[in-house]
Design a protein around this motif. Sequence first.
Motif, PDB file in Angstrom:
ATOM      1  N   SER A   3      75.673  20.653  -4.415  1.00  0.00           N
ATOM      2  CA  SER A   3      75.224  21.468  -5.553  1.00  0.00           C
ATOM      3  C   SER A   3      73.937  20.920  -6.158  1.00  0.00           C
ATOM      4  O   SER A   3      73.081  21.688  -6.609  1.00  0.00           O
ATOM      5  N   ILE A   4      73.805  19.595  -6.138  1.00  0.00           N
ATOM      6  CA  ILE A   4      72.581  18.971  -6.676  1.00  0.00           C
ATOM      7  C   ILE A   4      71.392  19.314  -5.791  1.00  0.00           C
ATOM      8  O   ILE A   4      70.310  19.669  -6.287  1.00  0.00           O
ATOM      9  N   PHE A   7      70.474  22.846  -6.273  1.00  0.00           N
ATOM     10  CA  PHE A   7      69.799  23.033  -7.561  1.00  0.00           C
ATOM     11  C   PHE A   7      68.335  22.613  -7.457  1.00  0.00           C
ATOM     12  O   PHE A   7      67.433  23.324  -7.931  1.00  0.00           O
ATOM     13  N   TYR A 167      67.275  20.239 -19.441  1.00  0.00           N
ATOM     14  CA  TYR A 167      68.284  20.173 -18.384  1.00  0.00           C
ATOM     15  C   TYR A 167      69.510  19.376 -18.834  1.00  0.00           C
ATOM     16  O   TYR A 167      70.647  19.760 -18.562  1.00  0.00           O
ATOM     17  N   GLY A 171      73.162  20.956 -19.223  1.00  0.00           N
ATOM     18  CA  GLY A 171      74.261  20.426 -18.433  1.00  0.00           C
ATOM     19  C   GLY A 171      75.459  20.044 -19.281  1.00  0.00           C
ATOM     20  O   GLY A 171      76.609  20.272 -18.900  1.00  0.00           O
ATOM     21  N   GLN A 176      77.767  21.201 -16.364  1.00  0.00           N
ATOM     22  CA  GLN A 176      77.182  21.231 -15.029  1.00  0.00           C
ATOM     23  C   GLN A 176      76.497  19.888 -14.754  1.00  0.00           C
ATOM     24  O   GLN A 176      75.456  19.573 -15.332  1.00  0.00           O
ATOM     25  N   THR A 177      77.105  19.110 -13.853  1.00  0.00           N
ATOM     26  CA  THR A 177      76.601  17.768 -13.563  1.00  0.00           C
ATOM     27  C   THR A 177      75.194  17.802 -12.987  1.00  0.00           C
ATOM     28  O   THR A 177      74.365  16.935 -13.284  1.00  0.00           O
ATOM     29  N   GLU A 178      74.903  18.814 -12.155  1.00  0.00           N
ATOM     30  CA  GLU A 178      73.590  18.860 -11.514  1.00  0.00           C
ATOM     31  C   GLU A 178      72.454  19.001 -12.526  1.00  0.00           C
ATOM     32  O   GLU A 178      71.363  18.469 -12.322  1.00  0.00           O
ATOM     33  N   ALA A 182      69.567  16.269 -12.878  1.00  0.00           N
ATOM     34  CA  ALA A 182      68.193  16.762 -12.705  1.00  0.00           C
ATOM     35  C   ALA A 182      67.304  16.372 -13.888  1.00  0.00           C
ATOM     36  O   ALA A 182      66.084  16.264 -13.743  1.00  0.00           O
TER      37      ALA A 182
END
Length: 217
Positions: A3-4, A7, A167, A171, A176-178, A182
Amino acid sequence: MDSIIQFLTTNWSELLFKTWQHFYISIIAVFLGIIVAVPIGIALTRTPKLAGVIMGIAGVIQTFPSLAILAFFIPILGVGKVPAIVALFFYSVLPILRNTYIGVKGIERNLLEAGRGMGMTGWERIRYVEIPLAIPVIMAGIRLSTVYLIGWATLAAFIGAGGLGDYIFSGLNLYQTEFIIAGAIPVTILALLVDLLLGKLENWATPKGIRKLEQAA
């Protein structure tokens, strides 16, 4: 992990833009801090009694929470980059001011007397004796202030100034960890790179004689 990567692949151009925003907000604040703090620091070495008062006031301002400083300027300057830069400027002053004062104050008196004996004016002694000899200490304050400000600039997102803090807070709000990664990783990399560049600048600006003494020590 996937997912990272996805992204970053999707949002790389926006990430670069926000990194640039974050960088110039921080650097403008530090630049303003240098313009203000270095001359004041040098001037305070001439007035020791006033120095304690000014250092105390700067120290008190430094203890104010970052969000409180940002919120304080909203009614005056509104939201956006200007209040963020002004708030970060206040935080940049103390390390630069303190190191400038300590660096210039620590210069041996006989060196200043030698400059005076050579017929140097007060300005010439500052330019050719005091600043060159104090530059390692002054630059240490600038480097410390810059690294701090790059981290604190993430809070500027709270007042619409943009940057990588967008960001991080997105998050946190969206779980949302990504988004958090980021924002956090580029901030860390940016701080390390700027510190490295300022280290190179410090080495270039330090007179060769002082560099040799530091290496010998």
